[in-house]
Write an enzyme that holds these catalytic residues in place. Structure first.
Site, PDB file in Angstrom:
ATOM      1  N   GLY A  71       0.840  -1.205   0.000  1.00 35.25           N
ATOM      2  CA  GLY A  71       0.000   0.000   0.000  1.00 35.25           C
ATOM      3  C   GLY A  71       0.866   1.243   0.000  1.00 35.25           C
ATOM      4  N   ASN A  72       0.256   2.391   0.289  1.00 37.32           N
ATOM      5  CA  ASN A  72       1.039   3.625   0.399  1.00 37.32           C
ATOM      6  C   ASN A  72       0.392   4.539   1.438  1.00 37.32           C
ATOM      7  OD1 ASN A  72      -0.914   5.454  -0.994  1.00 37.32           O
ATOM      8  ND2 ASN A  72      -0.521   4.027  -2.683  1.00 37.32           N
ATOM      9  N   HIS A  73       0.982   5.729   1.604  1.00 35.72           N
ATOM     10  CA  HIS A  73       0.568   6.596   2.716  1.00 35.72           C
ATOM     11  C   HIS A  73      -0.626   7.495   2.430  1.00 35.72           C
ATOM     12  CE1 HIS A  73       4.035   5.420   5.013  1.00 35.72           C
ATOM     13  NE2 HIS A  73       4.839   5.736   4.022  1.00 35.72           N
ATOM     14  N   SER A  74      -1.282   7.332   1.293  1.00 33.75           N
ATOM     15  CA  SER A  74      -2.396   8.245   1.000  1.00 33.75           C
ATOM     16  C   SER A  74      -3.516   8.063   2.033  1.00 33.75           C
ATOM     17  CB  SER A  74      -2.937   7.968  -0.409  1.00 33.75           C
ATOM     18  OG  SER A  74      -4.113   8.708  -0.618  1.00 33.75           O
ATOM     19  N   ALA A 124      -3.764   7.567  -5.066  1.00 34.97           N
ATOM     20  CA  ALA A 124      -2.391   7.073  -5.200  1.00 34.97           C
ATOM     21  C   ALA A 124      -2.507   5.578  -5.502  1.00 34.97           C
ATOM     22  CB  ALA A 124      -1.623   7.322  -3.917  1.00 34.97           C
TER      23      ALA A 124
END
Ligand code: PMT
Length: 400
Positions: A210-213, A278
């Site tokens: 995943g990512n930090h969005s 994102a």
């Protein structure tokens, strides 16, 4: 802008705070609003139809049927209103609203309403703190309703705490602020699709890439577009953000593939597409069906490319106005302009992780906007203000 001429439907339920509704009616009528009152059968124990109808200058309804054998149409009442406020809203009425338990005129009218709904809860402090009430208020908020929280003070039971219905002046001010905020209906009749948040790409039933969005940027855009009168289709990856406007239709997805499929369910029908999500560029080739055990010293995952949602939107573009985002860490402008061309966009919003307070998670962002011919740089601002700047720019380009 005032509330003069606005049609306000007040639904009174059975709590002691019902006596305050007389003052609310007076405030609204004084400001020129057209007020219609309905009430639950229990509310009649606390206030009379006579006093409420004298102030609102209209008959007050609490039943589906009249003495003459005709009926009070909940559908007509609901469609008449520009705004419905349930005040006081008891724990019982709140629970019925969010669960669709339609056993009186107030709930039937609420369930037929297409207008914004405000809720001013009022109950004893233990009821207000009860997990079921909290859950129901959260649910109501997730439906896009506006909650005007109860205030603290002495309650009818003699206990002191939160549970008193907000003062009529506070309620009337919030209603007025709502109409003021929504007076710019520049996107009325337009459908805006917004992608938001991260995507999660499953590795096994426990882990994901995943990512930090956080979704904050996308949700702020959705809120602003909805306030400007657009019908908003918000397609969001996992996010704790909540929608706060009834013009927003939210679709929750997890992976890039799911986001892709959802976007193309609506793509033909939209006027403006804004891709603030994102999206993970890669996803594991294989998803393990059981939790992967940590037997080896190293571990590799083969990744394959995800579909590029925005690029595909660009390829299939007909009448749609397309806005992309570029999240960069180096060669920012060059990369952003590259994406503008490659993805066949009308506009791109650049945010750089090199600018403090910009990009992921923060409540703020700092952006530059590029079109084929234009460029504009903005200061660091709240994401709500950034959303306004972006939509002002879209309107200048698209509605000119
Ligand atoms: O959610 P927040 O915490 O508020 O953070 C906001 C944000 C930083 C996520 C947002 O402002 C932002 O920059 N979003 C785009 C992030 C991104 O993935 O940028 P990109 O440069 O990798 O992608 C370019 C564009 O293509 C983006 O519009 C993206 O949504 C889109 N894309 C990318 C890959 C893919 N497979 N499909 C896409 O649609």
């Amino acid at each position: 802008m005032t509330i003069a001429g606005k049609k306000i439907l007040i639904a009174v339920s059975g709590g002691i705070a019902a006596y305050k509704i007389h003052f609310l009616i007076r405030y609204l009528i004084k400001k020129g609003a057209d007020v219609q009152v309905i009430m639950t059968p229990d509310a009649e124990h606390f206030v009379t139809k006579l006093s409420l109808s004298t102030l609102s200058k209209k008959p007050v309804y609490s039943d589906f049927y009249t003495e003459n054998g005709t009926w009070n149409s909940h559908v007509e009442l609901a469609l008449w209103a520009d705004l419905m406020i349930v005040a006081p809203c008891t724990a019982n009425t709140l629970a019925k609203m969010v669960n669709g338990i339609c056993d009186n005129l107030v709930i039937a009218t609420y369930m037929s309403a297409k207008c914004p709904v405000f809720i001013a809860p009022a109950m004893d402090l233990d009821m207000y703190q009860h997990p079921s009430t909290k859950k129901n208020l959260d649910l109501a908020e997730s439906f896009g309703h506006t909650i005007i929280p109860a205030e603290s003070g002495e309650l009818a039971s003699g206990l002191i705490g939160q549970g008193r219905m907000a003062e009529p002046e506070t309620i009337s001010t919030q209603i007025e602020a709502f109409f003021n905020e929504n007076s710019n209906q520049s996107l009325d009749g337009k459908t805006v699709l917004i992608t938001a948040g991260p995507t999660y790409e499953a590795i096994d039933p426990v882990r994901f890439i995943g990512n930090h969005s956080s979704g904050k940027m996308g949700f702020s855009l959705a809120d602003e577009a909805a306030k400007r009168g657009a019908k908003v289709i918000l397609i969001s990856g996992p996010s704790a953000e909540k929608v706060s406007h009834q013009n927003i239709e939210i679709h929750k997805v997890v992976s890039a593939k799911e986001m892709f499929d959802k976007v193309f369910e609506f793509y033909e029908t939209i006027d403006i597409g804004i891709a603030s999500a994102a999206v993970a560029d890669y996803t594991p080739k294989m998803v393990a069906s059981e939790k992967i055990k940590k037997n080896d010293e190293s571990f590799s995952i083969e990744l394959i490319k995800n579909p590029d949602i925005l690029k595909t939107m660009g390829e299939q573009k007909k009448h749609q106005f397309l806005v992309g985002f570029a999240l960069e860490t180096q060669n920012e402008e060059e990369n952003a302009l590259g994406k503008l061309h490659k993805k066949n966009l009308d506009m791109i919003v650049l945010n750089s992780l090199r600018d403090e307070g910009a990009g992921f998670k923060n409540d703020t962002n700092k952006i530059k906007i590029f079109t084929q011919t234009d460029k504009k740089e903005f200061d660091l601002k709240s994401k709500e203000s950034v959303a306004k700047d972006i939509l002002d720019f879209v309107e200048n380009q698209y509605l000119k």
